[in-house]
Design an enzyme around this catalytic site. Structure first.
Site, short mmCIF file in Angstrom:
data_model
loop_
_atom_site.label_atom_id
_atom_site.label_comp_id
_atom_site.label_asym_id
_atom_site.label_seq_id
_atom_site.Cartn_x
_atom_site.Cartn_y
_atom_site.Cartn_z
CE LYS A 1 -3.95 -1.76 2.66
NZ LYS A 1 -4.98 -1.57 1.61
NE ARG B 1 -11.02 -9.60 -2.17
CZ ARG B 1 -11.34 -8.69 -3.08
NH1 ARG B 1 -11.70 -9.07 -4.30
NH2 ARG B 1 -11.33 -7.41 -2.78
N1 BES Z 1 -8.21 -3.69 4.39
C1 BES Z 1 -8.32 -3.27 3.03
C2 BES Z 1 -9.61 -2.50 2.78
C3 BES Z 1 -9.64 -1.08 3.26
C4 BES Z 1 -8.98 -0.08 2.58
C5 BES Z 1 -10.42 -0.75 4.33
C6 BES Z 1 -9.05 1.21 3.00
C7 BES Z 1 -10.50 0.56 4.76
C8 BES Z 1 -9.82 1.55 4.10
C9 BES Z 1 -8.32 -4.49 2.10
O1 BES Z 1 -7.58 -5.55 2.51
C10 BES Z 1 -7.77 -4.01 0.81
O2 BES Z 1 -6.63 -3.65 0.79
N2 BES Z 1 -8.57 -4.01 -0.25
C11 BES Z 1 -8.16 -3.56 -1.51
C12 BES Z 1 -8.72 -4.49 -2.55
C13 BES Z 1 -8.19 -4.26 -3.93
C14 BES Z 1 -6.73 -4.63 -3.98
C15 BES Z 1 -8.98 -5.08 -4.89
C16 BES Z 1 -8.71 -2.14 -1.69
O3 BES Z 1 -9.82 -1.88 -1.27
O4 BES Z 1 -7.98 -1.31 -2.22
MN MN Z 2 -5.54 -5.37 1.89
#
Ligand code: BES
Ligand code: MN
Ligand code: ZN
Length: 493
Positions: A274, A348
């Site tokens: 990230k 997931r």
């Molecule tokens: N934990 C995150 C989701 C999240 C992001 C929650 C920002 C709250 C604030 C999750 O594991 C994630 O990183 N999801 C990705 C999915 C994508 C790679 C398809 C996302 O939402 O960017």
């Molecule tokens: Mn994630």
């Protein structure tokens, strides 16, 4: 905080503060029940017009009466106050009390009762709102600690209502405690709140509430063939844990309700790392697990006559030489294979194996709770959680419970049209579905592992915590799910 139900005359309750509701005509609803000196003083002040017309406005009044402070609360047209407005009003009242450490306060209940808000509800909302507002987290500060507040709150009502109020008080306190536990866990830093810490918290809950708690270690998880869950944990030095809590207080032959919580104690994204800004907030990626633990605390305290199982897959998602890579194909416990296209879509991957595991309970219902997608925040913002379900009555039940609990959900489509976005050339499915409809395709992914029972998925990415100046965990959706369970009992009797 101490809450006591009082049926004496208001004038006979010894207190420093009283909160009085004022309608749109500048009339004090409890006028007949307070002393003439106080009433005269307040009427003079109301004439000045300092209490704003907007519902939920408050005015702090000093002196010239038997109370050291009086809080006036605008409730608008009498009998019309909506539960949401009432809750907000009590939050404003609590704000007026922010700098007071100890006080005795009278809250007359009847001023808020109307066709939408019963005595039970007023009491429950009051307790929840006041405890929510007085929450502080100080344990890791050595300086400038916030002072804990400790009020004696007198909930005043007529005798006839006390039975209802007692139940409201009991529910309110139990829910508030569950919410507080969930907030505490969410707010703890990720170097303390590890998978092992969550496991120990579960064990403690189990001891205190006579629940059976099992914690599976890496080896045992391998034996269950949870290849998808384990793939996420590969990049971390913290071993993964698979936690179950069993509260079996319902009839023996009653199928259980299973609650599954995402327990990523830190989500750096893995190899698909990230961006660094606000990455600290990914400590909240275990708020699904915190919800399950908070809920189990409430369930235990109320000793709900239901069979309820909590299931928590928990690990970290970090980059490392041994971490899961984009392109890897993993085999889930269900046997379905998954091509990893983005290691940041890890929630997931741990949930799908937990959903397969849940089959062994032959559940009545399975609900998973997860901070699953940033896309959900884009779609719905921070006021409402998303709900997806393969069973419409279940989605409706959750929507209504959310309205009652003031912890709302909004249903999103789980249509077949979205499923092909998960197609993979090399495995049964990919773990991401492209930029479009990110929250929906995440739910579609999970649905492939939840075919054998009635299932709902709550995406709480927007509601589980707040960013900015008020950064912190909200304890949502413990109230919603508590209400969902409590309603199930009352419906059965
Ligand atoms: N934990 C995150 C989701 C999240 C992001 C929650 C920002 C709250 C604030 C999750 O594991 C994630 O990183 N999801 C990705 C999915 C994508 C790679 C398809 C996302 O939402 O960017
Ligand atoms: Mn994630
Ligand atoms: Zn995550």
């Amino acid at each position: 905080m101490k809450f006591t139900i009082k049926t004496d005359l208001i004038t006979q309750i010894p207190a420093d503060i009283i909160t009085l509701a004022v309608n749109n005509k500048n009339q004090i609803l409890c006028a007949k029940q307070i002393d003439t000196l106080t009433l005269k003083h307040l009427n003079n002040i109301l004439k000045l017009g300092d209490l704003a017309e907007r519902i939920g406005s408050t005015l702090l009044v000093h002196g010239a009466t038997k109370y050291s402070r009086i809080i006036l609360l605008r409730i608008g047209v009498q009998g019309n106050l909506h539960p949401k407005e009432f809750f907000k009003g009590i939050v404003s009242v609590s704000n007026e009390l922010k700098n007071i450490n100890f006080t005795k306060i009278i809250l007359p209940i009847n001023q808020f009762v109307n066709k939408w808000i019963s005595e039970h509800a007023v009491t429950e909302y009051l307790v929840r709102a006041i405890v929510d507002q007085s929450y502080i987290i100080n344990s890791l500060k050595t300086q400038n600690k916030s002072k804990p507040v400790n009020f004696q709150v007198y909930l005043h009502a007529i005798k006839l209502a006390t039975k209802e109020m007692k139940l409201g008080l009991k529910h309110g306190l139990a829910i508030a405690e569950g919410v507080n536990l969930s907030k505490d866990l969410g707010n703890l830093p990720p170097n303390i709140c590890t998978p092992n810490f969550l496991a120990n918290t579960a064990k403690k809950l189990g001891r205190e509430n006579k629940m059976r708690v099992t914690v599976l270690n890496q080896k045992q998880i391998e034996k269950l063939k949870m290849g998808s869950f384990l793939s996420v944990a590969k990049g971390s030095r913290q071993p993964p844990k698979f936690i179950t809590l069993e509260h079996n207080k319902g009839p023996k032959n009653q199928k259980p309700i299973v609650m599954v919580g995402k327990g990523i104690t830190f989500d750096a994204g893995g190899i698909s790392i990230k961006p660094s800004s606000a990455m600290d907030e990914m400590k909240y990626d275990m708020c699904g697990a915190a919800t399950v633990l908070g809920l189990m605390q409430t369930v235990g305290q109320l000793n709900l006559p239901l069979n309820i199982i909590g299931v928590i897959p928990t690990c970290e998602n970090l980059p490392d030489g041994q971490a899961l890579k984009p392109g890897d194909i993993v085999t889930s416990m269900s046997g379905q294979t998954i091509e990893i296209l983005n290691t940041d879509a890890e929630g997931r991957l741990i949930l799908c194996d937990a959903l397969t595991y849940a089959e062994k309970y032959k559940p009545e219902v399975v609900i998973d709770i997860a901070t699953l997608t940033g896309a959900c925040v884009i779609a719905l913002g921070h006021h409402v959680s998303a709900v997806y379900s393969n069973n419409q009555p279940l989605a409706d039940e959750l929507r209504i419970a959310g309205e009652v609990a003031l912890d709302q959900v909004w249903q999103m489509p789980l249509w077949d049209e979205y499923q092909p976005q998960l197609n993979s050339n090399f495995a049964d499915m990919a773990n991401i579905g492209g930029r479009a409809a990110g929250s929906i395709t995440a739910a579609c992914f999970l649905s492939r592992f939840a075919k054998k029972y009635n299932w709902a998925h709550l995406d709480i990415a927007g509601t589980a915590w707040k960013s900015g100046k008020e950064k912190g965990s909200t304890g949502r959706p413990v109230s919603l799910l508590s209400q969902f369970l409590i309603k199930r009992i009352t419906d059965k009797n």
